[in-house]
Scaffold this active site. Structure first.
Site, PDB file in Angstrom:
ATOM      1  N   ASP A   1      74.346  53.445  27.387  1.00 35.40           N
ATOM      2  CA  ASP A   1      74.771  54.763  27.946  1.00 35.40           C
ATOM      3  C   ASP A   1      74.294  55.905  27.601  1.00 35.40           C
ATOM      4  O   ASP A   1      74.047  56.418  26.493  1.00 35.40           O
ATOM      5  CB  ASP A   1      76.372  55.091  27.521  1.00 35.40           C
ATOM      6  CG  ASP A   1      77.079  56.061  28.355  1.00 35.40           C
ATOM      7  OD1 ASP A   1      76.473  56.956  28.634  1.00 35.40           O
ATOM      8  OD2 ASP A   1      78.230  56.098  28.370  1.00 35.40           O
ATOM      9  N   VAL A   2      73.336  56.528  28.692  1.00 37.40           N
ATOM     10  CA  VAL A   2      72.523  57.458  28.172  1.00 37.40           C
ATOM     11  C   VAL A   2      73.094  58.936  27.499  1.00 37.40           C
ATOM     12  O   VAL A   2      72.871  59.735  26.944  1.00 37.40           O
ATOM     13  CB  VAL A   2      71.570  58.036  29.306  1.00 37.40           C
ATOM     14  CG1 VAL A   2      70.598  57.028  29.693  1.00 37.40           C
ATOM     15  CG2 VAL A   2      72.473  58.579  30.435  1.00 37.40           C
TER      16      VAL A   2
ATOM     17  N   ASP B   1      69.968  50.569  31.035  1.00 35.67           N
ATOM     18  CA  ASP B   1      70.999  50.553  32.123  1.00 35.67           C
ATOM     19  C   ASP B   1      72.311  50.248  31.991  1.00 35.67           C
ATOM     20  O   ASP B   1      72.560  49.397  30.747  1.00 35.67           O
ATOM     21  CB  ASP B   1      70.633  50.018  33.517  1.00 35.67           C
ATOM     22  CG  ASP B   1      70.940  50.723  34.843  1.00 35.67           C
ATOM     23  OD1 ASP B   1      71.988  51.033  34.875  1.00 35.67           O
ATOM     24  OD2 ASP B   1      70.026  51.032  35.544  1.00 35.67           O
TER      25      ASP B   1
ATOM     26  N   TYR C   1      75.298  68.109  41.998  1.00 35.16           N
ATOM     27  CA  TYR C   1      74.206  67.437  41.738  1.00 35.16           C
ATOM     28  C   TYR C   1      72.971  68.382  41.800  1.00 35.16           C
ATOM     29  O   TYR C   1      72.060  68.340  41.089  1.00 35.16           O
ATOM     30  CB  TYR C   1      74.062  66.504  43.019  1.00 35.16           C
ATOM     31  CG  TYR C   1      72.666  65.601  42.943  1.00 35.16           C
ATOM     32  CD1 TYR C   1      72.710  64.846  41.995  1.00 35.16           C
ATOM     33  CD2 TYR C   1      71.569  65.863  43.901  1.00 35.16           C
ATOM     34  CE1 TYR C   1      71.448  63.998  41.980  1.00 35.16           C
ATOM     35  CE2 TYR C   1      70.551  65.155  43.720  1.00 35.16           C
ATOM     36  CZ  TYR C   1      70.494  64.099  42.461  1.00 35.16           C
ATOM     37  OH  TYR C   1      69.258  63.480  42.897  1.00 35.16           O
TER      38      TYR C   1
ATOM     39  N   THR D   1      67.676  53.702  48.083  1.00 35.55           N
ATOM     40  CA  THR D   1      67.924  53.176  46.952  1.00 35.55           C
ATOM     41  C   THR D   1      69.664  52.769  47.130  1.00 35.55           C
ATOM     42  O   THR D   1      70.442  53.333  48.217  1.00 35.55           O
ATOM     43  CB  THR D   1      68.046  54.327  45.903  1.00 35.55           C
ATOM     44  OG1 THR D   1      68.847  55.320  46.240  1.00 35.55           O
ATOM     45  CG2 THR D   1      66.706  54.712  45.574  1.00 35.55           C
TER      46      THR D   1
END
Length: 275
Positions: A90-91, A62, A182, A217
């Site tokens: 960082d993905v 994360d 999204y 969340t």
């Protein structure tokens, strides 16, 4: 209706879920090693805890360092051993993925599982979405998922097989009218999941997706009140899910119980997409 209490919604249901998790543990992921992204809180954190209860070790990734380290400390303390390691990564950066794979193999000896959970929202409609917002959501949600699989597939082959569980969304199946990028990104994740499932099926690597609905969340806590109310009203179970109610879907798809399941979309949305 005021802003929903995203931590308390569902009430005793969350307590019951946690109790069942404690009593029904069967070590379904014993000796498995996973990378879980977007894992500092929410669904990702619930997945890390569930994996640890089922016997897995995990690289927890994360960019929220304080929360990520706290989660790892809690998991290791509960396990009485080092079963989780936190990495800031960082993905959207391939080098960060390569490092995560290397740490998994050097620390735990192999890599069996990948949970691509990192994601960012993209709520405006078509005309109000900026190019910057579009690129950011696509990079994290879709490109990050692709980079994760690209980096992990060689490690899975070295381990003799593996399983990927991608976090998608029921928004890959239905439209809201105000989350253009999204919807687009998660639709891409769903297609990417299916494409990878076919590509890697003969290499003993399974690729599936979980499609959650509305979940309590931190990110969803900032939803506009009217939108949150609409989501709940349109959910047949009539409430918000807790992250601990979503995590079992990941455990199942990652486990050998799902050995003949690949390219699947497991919807966990309280019936939202059934209407």
């Amino acid at each position: 209706m005021g802003q929903p209490d995203w931590q308390e919604a569902g009430g005793t249901r969350r307590e019951g879920q946690e109790a069942r998790s404690r009593t029904l543990t069967s070590m379904r992921l014993k000796d498995k090693v996973a990378i879980v992204t977007g894992a500092a809180h929410g669904i990702g954190a619930a997945v890390v805890r569930a994996f640890a209860r089922e016997g897995a070790k995990a690289i927890v990734g994360d960019v929220l360092d304080d929360e990520g380290r706290k989660l790892v400390d809690d998991v290791n303390r509960t396990a009485g051993a080092i079963v989780a390691i936190y990495l800031n990564f960082d993905v959207t950066r391939a080098t960060h993925w390569d490092n995560a794979v290397a740490v998994a193999e050097s620390t735990f000896g192999k890599l069996d599982l990948l949970v691509n959970n990192a994601g960012v929202p993209g709520r405006p409609g078509v005309e109000d979405t900026t190019e910057e917002s579009w690129n950011r959501t696509m990079d994290v949600d879709l490109k990050g998922t692709w980079l994760g699989m690209k980096a992990c597939m060689p490690a899975f082959r070295r381990a003799g097989g593996g399983a990927v569980v991608n976090t998608c969304s029921n928004y890959a199946l239905v439209a809201s009218g105000r989350a253009t990028v999204y919807h687009s990104a998660k639709g891409g994740v769903l297609s990417l999941t299916r494409a990878a499932a076919v590509e890697y099926a003969r290499q003993k690597i399974r690729v599936n997706a979980v499609l959650p609905g509305v979940v309590a969340t931190p990110r969803n806590a900032s939803l506009p009140t009217d939108w949150a109310k609409t989501l709940i009203d349109q959910t047949p179970l009539g409430r918000i899910a807790q992250p601990d109610e979503i995590a079992p879907a990941y455990v199942f798809l990652a486990s050998d119980e799902a050995s003949f399941i690949t390219g699947a979309s497991l919807v966990v949305d309280g019936g939202y997409t059934s209407i």
